[in-house]
Motif scaffolding. Structure first.
Motif, PDB file in Angstrom:
ATOM      1  N   VAL A 182       0.867  -1.114   0.060  1.00  0.00           N
ATOM      2  CA  VAL A 182      -0.122  -0.051  -0.083  1.00  0.00           C
ATOM      3  C   VAL A 182       0.937   1.083  -0.072  1.00  0.00           C
ATOM      4  CG1 VAL A 182      -2.009   0.962   1.047  1.00  0.00           C
ATOM      5  CG2 VAL A 182      -1.622  -1.236   1.238  1.00  0.00           C
ATOM      6  N   SER A 183       1.267   1.647  -1.357  1.00  0.00           N
ATOM      7  CA  SER A 183       2.430   2.719  -1.339  1.00  0.00           C
ATOM      8  C   SER A 183       2.004   3.933  -0.816  1.00  0.00           C
ATOM      9  CB  SER A 183       2.496   2.781  -2.834  1.00  0.00           C
ATOM     10  OG  SER A 183       1.609   3.329  -3.464  1.00  0.00           O
ATOM     11  N   LYS A 184       0.828   4.273  -0.909  1.00  0.00           N
ATOM     12  CA  LYS A 184       0.206   5.591  -0.369  1.00  0.00           C
ATOM     13  C   LYS A 184       0.478   5.816   1.354  1.00  0.00           C
ATOM     14  CE  LYS A 184      -3.877   8.525   0.293  1.00  0.00           C
ATOM     15  NZ  LYS A 184      -5.254   8.602   0.072  1.00  0.00           N
ATOM     16  N   ASN A 185       0.345   4.698   2.213  1.00  0.00           N
ATOM     17  CA  ASN A 185       0.913   4.693   3.446  1.00  0.00           C
ATOM     18  C   ASN A 185       1.855   3.802   3.857  1.00  0.00           C
ATOM     19  OD1 ASN A 185      -2.683   4.638   3.241  1.00  0.00           O
ATOM     20  ND2 ASN A 185      -1.820   6.366   4.330  1.00  0.00           N
ATOM     21  N   PHE A 201      -2.108   0.318  -4.278  1.00  0.00           N
ATOM     22  CA  PHE A 201      -1.645  -1.220  -4.175  1.00  0.00           C
ATOM     23  C   PHE A 201      -0.760  -1.707  -5.296  1.00  0.00           C
ATOM     24  CE2 PHE A 201      -4.502  -0.961  -0.876  1.00  0.00           C
ATOM     25  CZ  PHE A 201      -5.001  -2.314  -0.521  1.00  0.00           C
ATOM     26  N   GLU A 238     -10.842   2.340  -4.932  1.00  0.00           N
ATOM     27  CA  GLU A 238      -9.974   2.837  -3.440  1.00  0.00           C
ATOM     28  C   GLU A 238      -8.511   2.110  -3.405  1.00  0.00           C
ATOM     29  OE1 GLU A 238     -10.843   2.467   1.252  1.00  0.00           O
ATOM     30  OE2 GLU A 238     -12.081   1.469   0.007  1.00  0.00           O
ATOM     31  N   GLU A 239      -8.493   0.837  -3.933  1.00  0.00           N
ATOM     32  CA  GLU A 239      -7.203   0.169  -3.975  1.00  0.00           C
ATOM     33  C   GLU A 239      -6.140   0.781  -4.752  1.00  0.00           C
ATOM     34  OE1 GLU A 239      -8.752  -4.153  -2.273  1.00  0.00           O
ATOM     35  OE2 GLU A 239      -8.547  -3.763  -4.647  1.00  0.00           O
ATOM     36  N   ASN A 294      -0.501   5.525   8.989  1.00  0.00           N
ATOM     37  CA  ASN A 294      -1.826   5.904   9.440  1.00  0.00           C
ATOM     38  C   ASN A 294      -2.260   5.025  10.396  1.00  0.00           C
ATOM     39  OD1 ASN A 294      -2.417   3.597   7.622  1.00  0.00           O
ATOM     40  ND2 ASN A 294      -3.824   4.544   6.566  1.00  0.00           N
ATOM     41  N   GLY A 298      -3.191   1.127   8.978  1.00  0.00           N
ATOM     42  CA  GLY A 298      -1.856   0.706   8.573  1.00  0.00           C
ATOM     43  C   GLY A 298      -1.158   0.139   9.845  1.00  0.00           C
ATOM     44  N   ASP A 357      -6.254   4.093  -5.894  1.00  0.00           N
ATOM     45  CA  ASP A 357      -5.924   5.357  -5.155  1.00  0.00           C
ATOM     46  C   ASP A 357      -5.062   5.039  -3.766  1.00  0.00           C
ATOM     47  OD1 ASP A 357      -7.750   6.444  -6.652  1.00  0.00           O
ATOM     48  OD2 ASP A 357      -9.299   6.828  -5.312  1.00  0.00           O
ATOM     49  N   ASN A 358      -4.876   3.924  -3.236  1.00  0.00           N
ATOM     50  CA  ASN A 358      -3.981   3.798  -2.315  1.00  0.00           C
ATOM     51  C   ASN A 358      -2.785   3.130  -2.620  1.00  0.00           C
ATOM     52  OD1 ASN A 358      -5.353   4.590   0.082  1.00  0.00           O
ATOM     53  ND2 ASN A 358      -6.765   2.877  -0.051  1.00  0.00           N
TER      54      ASN A 358
END
Length: 173
Positions: free
Chosen positions: A45-48, A127, A121-122, A148, A151, A124-125
């Motif tokens: 989950v690269s965003k977080n 994945f 959503e995945e 987060n 996470g 956007d996050n």
């Protein structure tokens, strides 16, 4: 299935308390998926900035095994054969007044693998699907620094599942 851990906010570095003890229940299925090379599927989950095991929520009309197969096909693009149970982990996510119960299985990928069908959503996050040796997956999660709340729970939960899987597989050999 064996309950292997209950995770509270104090376990992830928070002091929050759900003084009302009112939780919305969420059940989820998770898979440790072995391929022919002895690697497991891991989602980044690269965003977080954390990794997680494939799996997700069990919908109202689904059994655990149907949800498990659906989530694995969506996130990994493969069918699986369940080899055994890993266990259950309960998470008390006070911030969201959510009680999450995760059922985890160790499985084998079978048949052809296609491209994951991530949800919006995945996507956007951020994945990303990776295949890594089981021991390396543990090292990766140990070194993750989720930025987060969710996470931090996921990292804690999935490390327990991975370590339990190694224990199970060592007892089989």
């Amino acid at each position: 299935m064996e309950l292997i851990k209950e995770i509270y906010e104090k376990d992830i570095g928070y002091d929050g308390k759900n003084s009302e003890n009112i939780y919305k229940l969420r059940k989820a299925s998770r898979a440790i998926i072995l391929n022919d090379l002895g690697e497991i599927a891991l989602l980044y989950v690269s965003k977080n900035k954390y990794h997680k095991l494939p799996g997700g929520g069990i919908e109202a009309d689904e059994s655990i095994d149907i949800a498990l197969n659906r989530e694995v096909m969506e996130e990994v693009g493969t069918d699986i054969r369940v080899l055994g149970e890993v266990g259950v982990i309960i998470e008390y996510r006070d911030k969201f007044q959510q009680l999450q119960i995760s059922y985890c299985y160790y499985t084998k990928a079978v048949g052809e693998t296609s491209k994951p069908a991530f949800t919006d959503e995945e996507i956007d996050n951020g994945f990303l699907l990776k295949w890594v040796p089981l021991d390396k997956a543990i090292d990766i999660l140990k070194n993750d620094m989720p930025d987060n709340y969710v996470g931090k729970f996921i990292r804690n939960r999935d490390l327990v599942f991975l370590n339990k899987t190694i224990e199970i597989l060592n007892n089989i050999s």
